[in-house]
Scaffold this active site. Structure first.
Site, mmCIF file in Angstrom:
data_model
loop_
_atom_site.group_PDB
_atom_site.id
_atom_site.type_symbol
_atom_site.label_atom_id
_atom_site.label_comp_id
_atom_site.label_asym_id
_atom_site.label_seq_id
_atom_site.Cartn_x
_atom_site.Cartn_y
_atom_site.Cartn_z
ATOM 1 N N LYS A 122 -8.633 3.753 -3.248
ATOM 2 C CA LYS A 122 -9.230 3.321 -1.985
ATOM 3 C C LYS A 122 -10.539 4.065 -1.746
ATOM 4 O O LYS A 122 -10.600 5.293 -1.837
ATOM 5 C CB LYS A 122 -8.245 3.572 -0.839
ATOM 6 C CG LYS A 122 -8.630 2.902 0.486
ATOM 7 C CD LYS A 122 -7.505 3.086 1.501
ATOM 8 C CE LYS A 122 -7.771 2.315 2.784
ATOM 9 N NZ LYS A 122 -6.666 2.476 3.761
ATOM 10 N N GLU A 176 0.839 -1.205 0.000
ATOM 11 C CA GLU A 176 0.000 0.000 0.000
ATOM 12 C C GLU A 176 0.877 1.259 0.000
ATOM 13 O O GLU A 176 1.844 1.346 0.767
ATOM 14 C CB GLU A 176 -0.901 -0.013 1.243
ATOM 15 C CG GLU A 176 -1.811 1.190 1.376
ATOM 16 C CD GLU A 176 -2.705 1.135 2.609
ATOM 17 O OE1 GLU A 176 -3.611 1.984 2.719
ATOM 18 O OE2 GLU A 176 -2.506 0.236 3.468
ATOM 19 N N CYS A 185 -6.167 -2.496 2.098
ATOM 20 C CA CYS A 185 -6.187 -2.461 3.566
ATOM 21 C C CYS A 185 -7.614 -2.600 4.103
ATOM 22 O O CYS A 185 -8.306 -3.549 3.783
ATOM 23 C CB CYS A 185 -5.481 -1.190 4.059
ATOM 24 S SG CYS A 185 -4.829 -1.329 5.748
#
Length: 321
Positions: free
Chosen positions: A137, A46, A171
């Protein structure tokens, strides 16, 4: 070539934070190392480019921001990348040179509107050097909301490859059941899950996703220490009480029945390798297919808005529509 099998590599490392060139150099060196071992698909953590600013407060408190914090954020913005842009051209050239699928977590600058918003993004490159797609994201977690904007449904990206369909989430958006369902519904075979979470509970998450989606899960995390932060960083005092190891890692590769194919790597930088047998994906769906025979569309239905969200529309565009 037997495309039922593919050797993959998951990278666990961190660049010098806010140092774009350090990240690019490390992507180059570790990708070459992985390719030399036969990997055809390589995954970086990430926001590897230019790093995850763990522990930094950017001078923010509820109701106020400091001038120093604004300067600090400007440094982060300057070390981020445009997609497409100069860095993605170089990463595409690297993927082509090595003949690999290259998947990199990056901080992306908005190119279309204010250029003042950043996004936490996965970028996909093919072995021909093409930029195949990206995923932003959907919801930055906790204090990450100060740094990154929210992605939309237009980047719930899944890529067709000779080794099956590749895509994933970043995540903690992997804790969003409907986001996972949107990825499963695209026929995912190799699920990418870059993260900044080094806790034991993350291992339960990626094993559950593998078992639920009946897919391989490749989870890549950073191994980061205080020494990977630049010496002139204004926010060093934010880290005063933290241990030297800021992220212990925990990168892993999980098979479609939830078993480890490569056990979690902790407390060091390194590469994890595994040869994936894509026949096992089909075999695993014999008794459970989350969007197939084990779904109940007569009871449950998910509607995904996959339109790109725009804050400004020109009247000429409306006329054409």
């Amino acid at each position: 070539m037997d495309n039922r099998y593919v050797k993959v590599a998951v990278v666990q490392a961190a660049p010098i934070l806010f140092d774009k060139q350090s990240a690019m150099d490390k992507i180059g060196s570790m990708s070459r190392q992985a390719a030399a071992e036969g990997a055809k698909l390589i995954v970086f953590p990430e926001v590897f480019l230019p790093g995850y600013p763990r522990g930094l407060g950017f001078g923010a408190r509820v109701g106020s921001r400091t001038e120093e914090g604004r300067q600090h954020w400007r440094r982060y913005w300057a070390s981020s990348i445009d997609i497409p842009g100069a860095e993605t051209e170089l990463l595409g050239e690297l993927a082509k040179e090595l003949g690999v699928y290259l998947i990199v977590g990056a901080v992306e600058r908005d190119r279309e509107f204010s250029r003042g918003t950043l996004y936490n993004t996965i970028v996909y490159f093919g072995p021909d050097g093409d930029l195949l797609g990206k995923h932003r994201k959907l919801v930055p977690t906790g204090s990450e909301r100060l740094l990154w904007g929210q992605g939309d449904g237009s980047t719930l990206t899944v890529i067709d490859t000779p080794y099956g369909r590749i895509g994933g989430l970043i995540c903690w958006e992997n804790y969003m059941p409907l986001a996972r369902a949107a990825i499963y519904a695209q026929g995912i075979d190799i699920y990418i899950a870059p993260t900044a979470d080094a806790r034991d509970s993350w291992q339960a998450t990626i094993r559950h996703i593998a078992c639920e989606g009946r897919c391989y899960v490749l989870s890549s995390n950073q191994y980061a220490t205080k020494s990977s932060y630049p010496a002139d960083l204004a926010g060093h005092e934010d880290l005063r009480e933290d241990d030297e190891i800021l992220s212990r890692g925990g990168s892993a590769i999980v098979g479609p029945l939830g078993e480890y194919v490569a056990e979690p790597l902790y407390d060091k930088e390194g590469l994890l390798f595994a040869t994936l047998d894509l026949d096992q994906v089909a075999q695993s769906r014999f008794d459970f297919d989350v969007v197939g025979h084990y779904s109940r569309p007569d009871i449950f239905r998910l509607i995904v808005n996959d339109a790109k969200q725009e804050i400004v529309k020109k009247s000429s565009d409306l006329v054409r529509e």
